[in-house]
Structures are given as structure tokens and as C-alpha cells.
Design an enzyme around this catalytic site. Structure first.
Site, mmCIF file in Angstrom:
data_model
loop_
_atom_site.group_PDB
_atom_site.id
_atom_site.type_symbol
_atom_site.label_atom_id
_atom_site.label_comp_id
_atom_site.label_asym_id
_atom_site.label_seq_id
_atom_site.Cartn_x
_atom_site.Cartn_y
_atom_site.Cartn_z
ATOM 1 N N PHE A 136 0.856 -1.188 0.000
ATOM 2 C CA PHE A 136 0.000 0.000 0.000
ATOM 3 C C PHE A 136 0.897 1.244 0.000
ATOM 4 C CE2 PHE A 136 -3.093 2.807 2.219
ATOM 5 C CZ PHE A 136 -4.218 2.544 1.457
ATOM 6 N N ASP A 213 2.051 -5.462 8.110
ATOM 7 C CA ASP A 213 0.836 -4.660 8.012
ATOM 8 C C ASP A 213 -0.314 -5.653 7.828
ATOM 9 O OD1 ASP A 213 -1.355 -3.100 7.338
ATOM 10 O OD2 ASP A 213 -0.098 -1.553 6.424
ATOM 11 N N TYR A 238 -10.837 -0.355 10.680
ATOM 12 C CA TYR A 238 -12.156 0.022 10.127
ATOM 13 C C TYR A 238 -12.541 -0.805 8.915
ATOM 14 C CZ TYR A 238 -8.657 2.739 7.610
ATOM 15 O OH TYR A 238 -7.530 3.112 6.931
ATOM 16 N N LYS A 239 -11.643 -1.723 8.483
ATOM 17 C CA LYS A 239 -11.948 -2.576 7.324
ATOM 18 C C LYS A 239 -12.664 -3.840 7.824
ATOM 19 C CE LYS A 239 -8.129 -0.402 4.944
ATOM 20 N NZ LYS A 239 -6.747 -0.443 4.484
ATOM 21 N N ARG A 387 -12.194 -4.509 -6.758
ATOM 22 C CA ARG A 387 -11.983 -5.382 -5.592
ATOM 23 C C ARG A 387 -13.328 -5.711 -4.953
ATOM 24 N NH1 ARG A 387 -8.312 -2.743 -1.259
ATOM 25 N NH2 ARG A 387 -10.263 -1.858 -0.534
HETATM 26 C C1 LIG Z 1 -6.008 0.723 4.719
HETATM 27 C C2 LIG Z 1 -4.540 0.571 4.804
HETATM 28 C C3 LIG Z 1 -3.759 1.498 5.499
HETATM 29 C C4 LIG Z 1 -4.413 2.702 6.125
HETATM 30 O O1 LIG Z 1 -3.513 3.567 6.720
HETATM 31 P P1 LIG Z 1 -4.019 4.747 7.676
HETATM 32 O O2 LIG Z 1 -2.801 5.429 8.090
HETATM 33 O O3 LIG Z 1 -4.756 4.088 8.816
HETATM 34 O O4 LIG Z 1 -4.934 5.610 6.870
HETATM 35 C C5 LIG Z 1 -2.410 1.255 5.597
HETATM 36 N N1 LIG Z 1 -1.828 0.179 5.033
HETATM 37 C C6 LIG Z 1 -2.565 -0.731 4.350
HETATM 38 C C7 LIG Z 1 -1.902 -1.930 3.754
HETATM 39 C C8 LIG Z 1 -3.936 -0.553 4.209
HETATM 40 O O5 LIG Z 1 -4.649 -1.423 3.512
#
Ligand SMILES: *Cc1c(COP(=O)(O)O)cnc(C)c1O
Length: 429
Positions: A136, A213, A238-239, A387
Site C-alpha cells: 500500500f 501490516d 475500520y476494514k 476489488r
Molecule cells: C487501509 C490501509 C492502510 C491505512 O492507513 P491509515 O494510516 O490508517 O490511513 C495502511 N496500510 C494498508 C496496507 C492498508 O490497507
């Protein structure tokens, strides 16, 4: 016309199968534990924002009016240890971690910053940080920033954007100069799921730490952080954890690593004697040292109702339903959507993917809003991908059939010859 009629017959058959699957589904009763879906809408985007548990609004009302409104300062003290209390709950319910190994604080990016720096601190004399090119964006930015700040080299390994990271590639990239390896357990794009124990084996053999992560893994797949000897992890809540928009992120550090790693944001919440207001920073010996400042109490308490549901269902059952839903969806997509221009863009083996499926389409950027017009909500991921994440506790097999029916209708209205964009990832990759 014949193809469409064939589709209608296949959809009728799928609908009958879905009725049987829903009738036999042990998790079906959980559907009523969520706020009702607005009439006519279908959600396959549980991987970006989890659904609202029915118990959450009343809980927040009670906390806002009762604790904040009526009890004021008395309530304030009960929120001091909220990051640890919710963290312990996550440790037990969804992470397979021990009490005192998890806090919920800040966002994923900030936690990643804190733990990447802490990992470098724990491995002095090593000059390299390993990341992959499929992670990400925030992960790549943060890790590159920390490496630069600490004068360490960044070694980026190539992850296949559809099949995931080849462990031989990782093995070749990890040597005795590597301090930490930062990876996502489930790819946000392809859904590819790594084998946590094997990655640990590769990194630990060279004395490197692994920082995971878990954003697309936690609440979607079964995790055993303690049993697999995980070092450190962060993840969004939140996912698949359905903790609500703005809920802080989880942060895990294995117990024996805590006292020998210092995170770089020295705030009062991480102090050994938080309320003593000492002139110097002295980090708490426990997981508290990874905290910084005042927790967002309202967002944190909102994490509990979904954890109650996940605990009641059990992660083994949640993962089993997730696999059944994505398996059913993949099968219907192969028969009804692939002939209309969709191409699978994730691992075909259910053992090797998390809770979502990804497809490539030359006009995915236009397709996703067109699907939303048809009240089917999915996520777009770059480049050119759709997705689909059916949330196990709030999605019926019948919803999957309805999603495929709408998807097919929208797809057949697209002219496959018009504006065909080449997939930058191509087929060979
Ligand atoms: C959703 C997601 C994030 C979100 O990061 P925030 O700092 O909480 O906004 C980070 N890494 C991955 C792999 C994600 O899917």
C-alpha cells in the site's frame, strides 16, 4: 441474446444454490446484528469500510450522554487505559496474541512509522530495510522516509501484482545487514496471502525482524501472532474489523521485544509514570511505551461491538464463511463475468488469498461508478482493478448472486472495444 438467456438460466440455478447455502449457513443469524442495509443496495466493499453493527449507535449514545455528558472527569480516568483494553480484546479475539502485546492508537501510517523506527533501534549495526513494491502506498512512503531519516538503505523486492510475493525472491533479498522486513500479510490489491511462519523463518534465520501490516488480514483470516513468533505488526481496524471510520489502528509488539525497543514519538502516554509529569521522558517497560497522547475515546469504544460479534462467531467460522463466499463468487464470475471482459487478477488458490477477490477490466475506473449507480458497491484499486470483499458476517450467498446479476448487466452495457486500456501489469508480469 443467446448468451444473455444462458446467463439468466445460470443465474436462476445459482439463486437456488444460494438459497440452500444460506439455509445451511451457521453464521446467517449474524445478519440481524448489523444495521439494516438500505433497500435494494448490495455491498461488496467490506475491505474498505466494515458494516455498522446494530449495537454501535446505542453504545455511542450511552458513552456520549452518560459518560461524557453526566460523569465528565470521572469518565475521563476510565478512558486512560482504553488503548490497552481494546488492544487486549483484539489480541484475544482476532490476532492470536497475548494480553499486553497490543494497543490501539493513532493511524496505521503513524504506527508503522513508530515501529519501523523502533525496529531499527532494536537492530543497531544493520543498515538495510526490506520492503516490496506491491505494498500500500502509505507503507512504502513511511518506510522509505524512516530509512532516509536513519541513514539506512531501502531494498525493494518485486512482488508479483497478482500472484503475490515469491518467497525465493524474499530469501535472496534478506541477509545479515537487514534490520527489518516490512510486508503486508494480505495484498490490498490482489488479495494474495503470505505464509506468516515461512516469512518469519526466512527473516529470523538472518537475525532480521518482521513488521507486518495486517490491514487486509485482520478480521478476514485467522491469525496466530504468538504461535508463529511474530515480532511486530500494525493494521487498520475500520476494514474487516468493522470498528468504524476513524477508529485508531492496532499496534502489536511481542512481549520480549517491548523493553528493548523505543519508539520515536516520546509522549506522556508512553511514560513510565504518566501522571507524575516528570521533566524527562522515561518509557514505560510495557506495551504502553508505544502510545503517545490522548486516545480518541469515542472512536475506540466503537471497536467493541464488532469484536463481540467476531468473538461470538469465532475467527475459524468467519474465515470458513469468507472462503465459501469468495469461492462461490469466483465460480459465478468465471461463468458469467469473465466472458463479458473481466479477468481474474489474484491467486486462484483459495489457500493463498485473503477475504477479497480482484479482477482487471480495461475500463475499471468507469465500471466502479456505474456499478454504484446500479446500487452495487465495490472498490476500485489501481491500476484498473475491481476489488470485491463480501463481509462474512453480513453477506448472504443470495447477495453474491444479486451482485453478479447486476455486475453482468452493467458489463454488457459497456462496449469492450471502446477505450480499451492496456493493463500496465499485462499478462506476463
Ligand atoms: C487501509 C490501509 C492502510 C491505512 O492507513 P491509515 O494510516 O490508517 O490511513 C495502511 N496500510 C494498508 C496496507 C492498508 O490497507
Amino acid at each position: 441474446m443467446r448468451a444473455l438467456n444462458g446467463g439468466a438460466a445460470a443465474l436462476g440455478k445459482a439463486a437456488r444454490r444460494a438459497r440452500r447455502l444460506d439455509a445451511d449457513d451457521p453464521l446467517a443469524p449474524f445478519l440481524d446484528r448489523f444495521a439494516p442495509v438500505p433497500e435494494g443496495q448490495v455491498f461488496l466493499n467490506g475491505g474498505s469500510l466494515g458494516r455498522l453493527p446494530a449495537a454501535t449507535p446505542a453504545l455511542l449514545e450511552r458513552v456520549v450522554r452518560g459518560d461524557w455528558g453526566d460523569r465528565l472527569a470521572q469518565a475521563r480516568t476510565q478512558w486512560l487505559d482504553l488503548p490497552q483494553r481494546i488492544g487486549d480484546r483484539m489480541a484475544e479475539t482476532v490476532l492470536g496474541a497475548r494480553p499486553g502485546e497490543v494497543v490501539v492508537s493513532d493511524c496505521t501510517s503513524v504506527n508503522l512509522y513508530k515501529l519501523t523506527a523502533a525496529a531499527l533501534d532494536a537492530r543497531p549495526g544493520r543498515h538495510t530495510v526490506v520492503v516490496d513494491d506491491d505494498n500500500f502506498p502509505t507503507d512504502r512512503y513511511v518506510v522509505a522516509g524512516v530509512a532516509a531519516e536513519h541513514g539506512r538503505a531501502l531494498r525493494t523486492v518485486h512482488t508479483h501484482p497478482e500472484d503475490g510475493l515469491d518467497l525465493a525472491t524474499l530469501r535472496a533479498a534478506v541477509d545479515e545487514d537487514v534490520a527489518v522486513v516490512v510486508l503486508s500479510l494480505v495484498s490490498h490489491r490482489s488479495g494474495a496471502l503470505l505464509d506468516m511462519a515461512q516469512v518469519h523463518e526466512i527473516a529470523h534465520a538472518q537475525g532480521a525482524l518482521v513488521l507486518w501490516d495486517l490491514s487486509h488480514a485482520v478480521g478476514a483470516v485467522e491469525l496466530q501472532l504468538a504461535a508463529t513468533g511474530a515480532d511486530m505488526a500494525v493494521g487498520a481496524t475500520y476494514k474487516h474489523l468493522m470498528a468504524g471510520p476513524g477508529c485508531p489502528a492496532l499496534l502489536y509488539v511481542r512481549r520480549d521485544l517491548q523493553s528493548c525497543t523505543v519508539q520515536p514519538v516520546h509522549g506522556w502516554y508512553g511514560h513510565r509514570e504518566q501522571l507524575a509529569m516528570r521533566p524527562e521522558y522515561d518509557p514505560d517497560p510495557t506495551i504502553r511505551r508505544f502510545l503517545t497522547g490522548t486516545p480518541p475515546a469515542l472512536s475506540l469504544v466503537a471497536a467493541e461491538p464488532a469484536l463481540d460479534l467476531l468473538a461470538e462467531a469465532g475467527m475459524a467460522a468467519v474465515r470458513a464463511k469468507s472462503r465459501a463466499l469468495t469461492g462461490f463468487l469466483a465460480e459465478l464470475a468465471e461463468a458469467m463475468l469473465v466472458p463479458c471482459g473481466l479477468r481474474p487478477a489474484g491467486p486462484a488458490d483459495p489457500e493463498r488469498r485473503g477475504g477479497h477477490l480482484t479482477y482487471w477490466h480495461p475500463q475499471a475506473g468507469k465500471l466502479v461508478p456505474a456499478l454504484a449507480e446500479a446500487e452495487l458497491f465495490v472498490d476500485y484499486t489501481h491500476p484498473g482493478r475491481v476489488r470485491l470483499s463480501p463481509a462474512p458476517l453480513s453477506t448472504r450467498f443470495a447477495d453474491v448472486v444479486e451482485a453478479v446479476r447486476r455486475f453482468r448487466e452493467v458489463l454488457t452495457a459497456f462496449d469492450p472495444a471502446a477505450g480499451v486500456a492496456a493493463d500496465p501489469y499485462g499478462r506476463a508480469l
